[in-house]
Design an enzyme around this catalytic site. Sequence first.
Site, mmCIF file in Angstrom:
data_model
loop_
_atom_site.group_PDB
_atom_site.id
_atom_site.type_symbol
_atom_site.label_atom_id
_atom_site.label_comp_id
_atom_site.label_asym_id
_atom_site.label_seq_id
_atom_site.Cartn_x
_atom_site.Cartn_y
_atom_site.Cartn_z
ATOM 1 N N HIS A 1 0.847 -1.191 0.000
ATOM 2 C CA HIS A 1 0.000 0.000 0.000
ATOM 3 C C HIS A 1 0.878 1.235 0.000
ATOM 4 O O HIS A 1 2.110 1.143 0.043
ATOM 5 C CB HIS A 1 -0.921 0.011 1.237
ATOM 6 C CG HIS A 1 -0.189 0.125 2.545
ATOM 7 N ND1 HIS A 1 0.177 -0.965 3.299
ATOM 8 C CD2 HIS A 1 0.255 1.212 3.250
ATOM 9 C CE1 HIS A 1 0.806 -0.580 4.387
ATOM 10 N NE2 HIS A 1 0.870 0.747 4.378
ATOM 11 N N HIS B 1 -5.853 -2.157 4.290
ATOM 12 C CA HIS B 1 -5.848 -0.977 3.432
ATOM 13 C C HIS B 1 -5.007 -1.244 2.192
ATOM 14 O O HIS B 1 -4.029 -1.983 2.218
ATOM 15 C CB HIS B 1 -5.385 0.295 4.144
ATOM 16 C CG HIS B 1 -4.012 0.256 4.748
ATOM 17 N ND1 HIS B 1 -3.445 -0.860 5.294
ATOM 18 C CD2 HIS B 1 -3.084 1.233 4.892
ATOM 19 C CE1 HIS B 1 -2.234 -0.575 5.763
ATOM 20 N NE2 HIS B 1 -1.987 0.673 5.510
ATOM 21 N N HIS C 1 4.772 7.306 2.543
ATOM 22 C CA HIS C 1 5.555 6.084 2.377
ATOM 23 C C HIS C 1 4.897 5.119 1.414
ATOM 24 O O HIS C 1 3.682 5.133 1.230
ATOM 25 C CB HIS C 1 5.785 5.376 3.725
ATOM 26 C CG HIS C 1 4.547 4.756 4.323
ATOM 27 N ND1 HIS C 1 3.722 5.420 5.206
ATOM 28 C CD2 HIS C 1 3.997 3.518 4.172
ATOM 29 C CE1 HIS C 1 2.726 4.626 5.575
ATOM 30 N NE2 HIS C 1 2.860 3.460 4.957
ATOM 31 N N HIS D 1 1.138 -0.898 15.118
ATOM 32 C CA HIS D 1 0.115 0.139 14.992
ATOM 33 C C HIS D 1 -1.138 -0.253 15.785
ATOM 34 O O HIS D 1 -1.485 -1.439 15.883
ATOM 35 C CB HIS D 1 -0.321 0.300 13.530
ATOM 36 C CG HIS D 1 0.719 0.846 12.616
ATOM 37 N ND1 HIS D 1 1.439 1.987 12.895
ATOM 38 C CD2 HIS D 1 1.133 0.433 11.387
ATOM 39 C CE1 HIS D 1 2.251 2.239 11.882
ATOM 40 N NE2 HIS D 1 2.095 1.310 10.967
ATOM 41 N N TYR E 1 9.301 1.936 9.932
ATOM 42 C CA TYR E 1 9.420 2.995 8.937
ATOM 43 C C TYR E 1 10.887 3.402 8.837
ATOM 44 O O TYR E 1 11.563 3.587 9.853
ATOM 45 C CB TYR E 1 8.610 4.226 9.329
ATOM 46 C CG TYR E 1 7.114 4.081 9.248
ATOM 47 C CD1 TYR E 1 6.468 3.864 8.036
ATOM 48 C CD2 TYR E 1 6.324 4.184 10.397
ATOM 49 C CE1 TYR E 1 5.094 3.754 7.966
ATOM 50 C CE2 TYR E 1 4.942 4.073 10.340
ATOM 51 C CZ TYR E 1 4.344 3.855 9.116
ATOM 52 O OH TYR E 1 2.973 3.738 9.039
ATOM 53 N N GLU F 1 8.134 1.405 4.257
ATOM 54 C CA GLU F 1 7.703 0.640 5.424
ATOM 55 C C GLU F 1 7.858 -0.845 5.146
ATOM 56 O O GLU F 1 7.560 -1.315 4.051
ATOM 57 C CB GLU F 1 6.240 0.947 5.746
ATOM 58 C CG GLU F 1 5.692 0.167 6.949
ATOM 59 C CD GLU F 1 4.205 0.389 7.177
ATOM 60 O OE1 GLU F 1 3.771 0.346 8.336
ATOM 61 O OE2 GLU F 1 3.465 0.591 6.185
#
Length: 309
Positions: A154, A201, A216, A248, A257, A267
């Site tokens: 993503h 996502h 990112h 997260h 990151y 990431e």
Amino acid sequence: MAMTGVLRPGHAQVRVLDLEESVRFYRDVLGLVETGRDAQGRVYFKCWDERDHHSYVIRESDRAGIDFLGFRVLDKANLDRLEAGLKAYGIATERIPAGEMLETGERVRFTLPSGHAIELYAEKTKVGNGIPLINPAPWSLQREHGIGPVRLDHALLYGPNVAEVQKIFTEVLGFYLVERVLTPDGNANAAIWLSCGQKVHDIAFAEYPEPGKLHHCSFLMESWEQVLRAGDIMSMNTVPVDIGPTRHGVTRGCTIYAWDPSGNRFETFFGGHLPYPDYETMTWTFDNFGQGLDYPQRKLHETFLTVVS
């Protein structure tokens, strides 16, 4: 889940300051597979388990950042259908001819109100992952080269007009809103996480005054242990790390990151919950965004909000 429109993120084209230094980084440290170079000076890469010719393209420039992000759609009929939907919504589109990008068919490009160029395409040459389709092994030796991510997973993009961007993705492109962070006053979304399938996502956006910014690109790892191994390799190669290893709250994914030699953040990501389109959107208040970003430390890292390319 039947996927009949947009399938997945298919490629990102990113600007770098020193091409050969960046090739060495993405090939030897991140462990991507170089698949070609073109007359424009672009270098093409894929992750070891990806089937298509490329997912990550770099070109030399005097400033870092992202040129465009492309999504693969099911077929040409859906490419035409989605372009018609964009035009009906009032968005201008451009057809990029087949072959302009190596091993890639015709692309439909448009610009979001956030200033980002997005592409849709239906055809790209399949080169495989080095594993036979009959009686396949679970992994190839390429997985052990560098960090060795599985796929481009993503991207998080920063820019203005996130509310309008959300409408385009949900009302025209068939995505749905998985999670969001509210603005401090609670009246709008400061950040949104959108999916076109059952991933947590496929793209995310955060409100930011400057248009067209890259936060990112994310590369999927197979396990938390592989994320930690990525951290070891980053340290062995003195890669500047931004955040992590950590987990997260938003998405529940595990993460590191870091920055490439040009200052483009990337990431290494694993996990995340598995949503369905009928699930209710998860909401984070801005005062708890620190926990959403870095669940163990409950810290809203300043760089996450302010450092983009």
